[in-house]
Design a protein around this motif. Sequence first.
Motif, PDB file in Angstrom:
ATOM      1  N   GLN A  87       0.810  -1.222   0.000  1.00  0.00           N
ATOM      2  CA  GLN A  87       0.000   0.000   0.000  1.00  0.00           C
ATOM      3  C   GLN A  87       0.844   1.273   0.000  1.00  0.00           C
ATOM      4  O   GLN A  87       0.296   2.372  -0.014  1.00  0.00           O
ATOM      5  CB  GLN A  87      -0.927   0.010   1.227  1.00  0.00           C
ATOM      6  CG  GLN A  87      -1.839  -1.197   1.316  1.00  0.00           C
ATOM      7  CD  GLN A  87      -2.702  -1.362   0.083  1.00  0.00           C
ATOM      8  OE1 GLN A  87      -3.035  -0.391  -0.607  1.00  0.00           O
ATOM      9  NE2 GLN A  87      -3.047  -2.598  -0.240  1.00  0.00           N
TER      10      GLN A  87
ATOM     11  N   ASN B  39     -11.838   9.207   5.689  1.00  0.00           N
ATOM     12  CA  ASN B  39     -11.666   7.932   6.392  1.00  0.00           C
ATOM     13  C   ASN B  39     -12.446   7.795   7.701  1.00  0.00           C
ATOM     14  O   ASN B  39     -12.817   6.692   8.064  1.00  0.00           O
ATOM     15  CB  ASN B  39     -10.179   7.688   6.683  1.00  0.00           C
ATOM     16  CG  ASN B  39      -9.866   6.236   6.967  1.00  0.00           C
ATOM     17  OD1 ASN B  39     -10.221   5.366   6.172  1.00  0.00           O
ATOM     18  ND2 ASN B  39      -9.221   5.960   8.085  1.00  0.00           N
TER      19      ASN B  39
ATOM     20  N   LYS C 141      -8.880   1.776   1.006  1.00  0.00           N
ATOM     21  CA  LYS C 141      -9.530   0.596   1.599  1.00  0.00           C
ATOM     22  C   LYS C 141      -8.713   0.078   2.779  1.00  0.00           C
ATOM     23  O   LYS C 141      -9.258  -0.354   3.799  1.00  0.00           O
ATOM     24  CB  LYS C 141      -9.642  -0.524   0.561  1.00  0.00           C
ATOM     25  CG  LYS C 141     -10.782  -0.311  -0.404  1.00  0.00           C
ATOM     26  CD  LYS C 141     -10.846  -1.541  -1.294  1.00  0.00           C
ATOM     27  CE  LYS C 141     -12.077  -1.564  -2.141  1.00  0.00           C
ATOM     28  NZ  LYS C 141     -11.887  -2.522  -3.256  1.00  0.00           N
ATOM     29  N   TYR C 142      -7.392   0.126   2.610  1.00  0.00           N
ATOM     30  CA  TYR C 142      -6.512  -0.272   3.712  1.00  0.00           C
ATOM     31  C   TYR C 142      -6.765   0.639   4.919  1.00  0.00           C
ATOM     32  O   TYR C 142      -6.913   0.182   6.057  1.00  0.00           O
ATOM     33  CB  TYR C 142      -5.046  -0.182   3.252  1.00  0.00           C
ATOM     34  CG  TYR C 142      -4.046  -0.219   4.382  1.00  0.00           C
ATOM     35  CD1 TYR C 142      -3.558  -1.430   4.861  1.00  0.00           C
ATOM     36  CD2 TYR C 142      -3.603   0.963   4.971  1.00  0.00           C
ATOM     37  CE1 TYR C 142      -2.642  -1.465   5.902  1.00  0.00           C
ATOM     38  CE2 TYR C 142      -2.704   0.945   6.014  1.00  0.00           C
ATOM     39  CZ  TYR C 142      -2.216  -0.266   6.474  1.00  0.00           C
ATOM     40  OH  TYR C 142      -1.326  -0.301   7.515  1.00  0.00           O
TER      41      TYR C 142
ATOM     42  N   VAL D 295      -7.137   4.039  -4.377  1.00  0.00           N
ATOM     43  CA  VAL D 295      -8.355   3.459  -3.802  1.00  0.00           C
ATOM     44  C   VAL D 295      -8.008   2.266  -2.896  1.00  0.00           C
ATOM     45  O   VAL D 295      -8.587   2.095  -1.819  1.00  0.00           O
ATOM     46  CB  VAL D 295      -9.341   3.034  -4.915  1.00  0.00           C
ATOM     47  CG1 VAL D 295     -10.514   2.261  -4.318  1.00  0.00           C
ATOM     48  CG2 VAL D 295      -9.842   4.258  -5.676  1.00  0.00           C
ATOM     49  N   SER D 296      -7.037   1.493  -3.328  1.00  0.00           N
ATOM     50  CA  SER D 296      -6.625   0.352  -2.524  1.00  0.00           C
ATOM     51  C   SER D 296      -6.070   0.819  -1.170  1.00  0.00           C
ATOM     52  O   SER D 296      -6.373   0.242  -0.116  1.00  0.00           O
ATOM     53  CB  SER D 296      -5.587  -0.431  -3.334  1.00  0.00           C
ATOM     54  OG  SER D 296      -4.900  -1.314  -2.519  1.00  0.00           O
TER      55      SER D 296
ATOM     56  N   ALA E  63      -9.358   2.193   5.670  1.00  0.00           N
ATOM     57  CA  ALA E  63     -10.682   1.938   6.268  1.00  0.00           C
ATOM     58  C   ALA E  63     -10.547   0.944   7.416  1.00  0.00           C
ATOM     59  O   ALA E  63     -11.338   0.957   8.358  1.00  0.00           O
ATOM     60  CB  ALA E  63     -11.639   1.409   5.204  1.00  0.00           C
ATOM     61  N   LYS E  64      -9.532   0.097   7.333  1.00  0.00           N
ATOM     62  CA  LYS E  64      -9.328  -0.886   8.404  1.00  0.00           C
ATOM     63  C   LYS E  64      -8.353  -0.353   9.453  1.00  0.00           C
ATOM     64  O   LYS E  64      -7.953  -1.066  10.367  1.00  0.00           O
ATOM     65  CB  LYS E  64      -8.789  -2.194   7.804  1.00  0.00           C
ATOM     66  CG  LYS E  64      -9.836  -2.891   6.946  1.00  0.00           C
ATOM     67  CD  LYS E  64      -9.342  -4.266   6.509  1.00  0.00           C
ATOM     68  CE  LYS E  64      -9.429  -4.435   5.010  1.00  0.00           C
ATOM     69  NZ  LYS E  64      -8.165  -4.356   4.299  1.00  0.00           N
TER      70      LYS E  64
ATOM     71  N   VAL F 128     -16.021   1.759  -5.744  1.00  0.00           N
ATOM     72  CA  VAL F 128     -14.676   2.071  -6.217  1.00  0.00           C
ATOM     73  C   VAL F 128     -14.692   2.818  -7.556  1.00  0.00           C
ATOM     74  O   VAL F 128     -14.020   3.832  -7.735  1.00  0.00           O
ATOM     75  CB  VAL F 128     -13.858   0.762  -6.343  1.00  0.00           C
ATOM     76  CG1 VAL F 128     -12.589   0.995  -7.124  1.00  0.00           C
ATOM     77  CG2 VAL F 128     -13.542   0.235  -4.953  1.00  0.00           C
TER      78      VAL F 128
ATOM     79  N   THR G 257     -14.643   4.518   1.006  1.00  0.00           N
ATOM     80  CA  THR G 257     -14.774   3.218   0.333  1.00  0.00           C
ATOM     81  C   THR G 257     -15.893   2.372   0.955  1.00  0.00           C
ATOM     82  O   THR G 257     -16.246   1.329   0.421  1.00  0.00           O
ATOM     83  CB  THR G 257     -13.461   2.397   0.427  1.00  0.00           C
ATOM     84  OG1 THR G 257     -13.156   2.168   1.813  1.00  0.00           O
ATOM     85  CG2 THR G 257     -12.304   3.121  -0.221  1.00  0.00           C
ATOM     86  N   GLU G 258     -16.433   2.819   2.076  1.00  0.00           N
ATOM     87  CA  GLU G 258     -17.526   2.073   2.702  1.00  0.00           C
ATOM     88  C   GLU G 258     -18.894   2.553   2.228  1.00  0.00           C
ATOM     89  O   GLU G 258     -19.900   1.916   2.503  1.00  0.00           O
ATOM     90  CB  GLU G 258     -17.423   2.176   4.230  1.00  0.00           C
ATOM     91  CG  GLU G 258     -16.210   1.428   4.775  1.00  0.00           C
ATOM     92  CD  GLU G 258     -15.907   1.749   6.230  1.00  0.00           C
ATOM     93  OE1 GLU G 258     -15.554   0.832   6.971  1.00  0.00           O
ATOM     94  OE2 GLU G 258     -15.983   2.938   6.626  1.00  0.00           O
TER      95      GLU G 258
ATOM     96  N   SER H 155     -15.116   5.414   6.069  1.00  0.00           N
ATOM     97  CA  SER H 155     -14.256   5.570   4.902  1.00  0.00           C
ATOM     98  C   SER H 155     -15.110   5.766   3.661  1.00  0.00           C
ATOM     99  O   SER H 155     -16.169   5.142   3.520  1.00  0.00           O
ATOM    100  CB  SER H 155     -13.397   4.318   4.723  1.00  0.00           C
ATOM    101  OG  SER H 155     -12.915   4.258   3.394  1.00  0.00           O
TER     102      SER H 155
END
Length: 287
Positions: A200, A229, A278-279, A274-275, A281-282, A240, A235-236, A233
């Motif tokens: 990432q 975020n 997503k990372y 985007v990846s 987001a966690k 995408v 992304t949630e 996030s």
Amino acid sequence: MKTVLAALGLGLAFVSCTHSQTSDNQSETSDSTAVDSVAVLALQKDSLSVYLPDVKASLPEAQTVVVKEDPVFFKSKSYKAIPLQVVLDKFIPAYKRLDLKQTQIVFECEDGYNPSMSLEKVLQKKSYLAISDVEAPAGQDWINPKKGDHEMKIAPFYVVYTDVPAKDVTYKWPYNLVKISLSAASKELAVLFPKDDDTQVKGFELFKVNCLTCHSLNKVGGKMGPELNYPKSITEYWQVDQIKQFVKAPTSFRNECKMPAVTHLSEKELDEIVSYLKYMAKHKVKV
Ligand code: HEC
């Protein structure tokens, strides 16, 4: 908006303990260390920042400087300006005790744009705090250039350089500037760096350079655009593909959208961003 500046890199950070030469290198070994240093520095923060409109009357004497190729006006310009170092000497004298390499200078603009760069790098060049435009009509300090129909606001302050070429995008030229603060380079790493996933890192770098000046993650970053975020996030709640489409053409989603289209990134680079999102987001952190 500030597209000239928008594409620039940024190492945003909070203050951590570089307050004395003897302090260690703040290698954020555990979360609790990070929190402690942030807390300590929150207390010290005031001494490391200056809100410029408040000190306007006591600014050191300005001189006339000529900027051959001004990247905001796209021509040669003359300003009344004060060397940035002299401004720091007067209002943030503690900077002399910091490790310049490890320190970021953060520029806060009225509209939420928050670029930052290495203090060492800024001081290596002839950097100035411009307080007025020599060509401004009588009674005015500034001329506001037009960008399309939009009039850019340069006041109250603008950072310029007389020895940095306009095309060197690693230097920031913030206008509409209200505040300067200094911070250590470690907070960004602590909060935003993908510590436990090497794949990432590219996305992180791309986000840092292209997005972080305007968007925050975990509340670290610019405020011109929304936080992406925390608590949720992007992304949630966005697909995408829609995120990528939006970045390439914001006005195809929203009329008069304030985000400039980002057209210089490849599909692969957008995927990496985007990846990384997503990372992140966690890896939400309430900072
Ligand atoms: C110059 C500042 C700026 C830059 C640089 C920028 N944005 Fe934005 N962005 C904005 C603003 C302002 C908005 C809010 C737009 C609106 O609705 O008017 C926004 C909105 C968004 C949104 C929609 C969020 C929502 O829920 O409304 C996404 C997604 C987004 N940006 C992603 C990105 C990404 C990814 C990058 C980097 C490739 C980026 N932006 C770079 C200013 C910027």
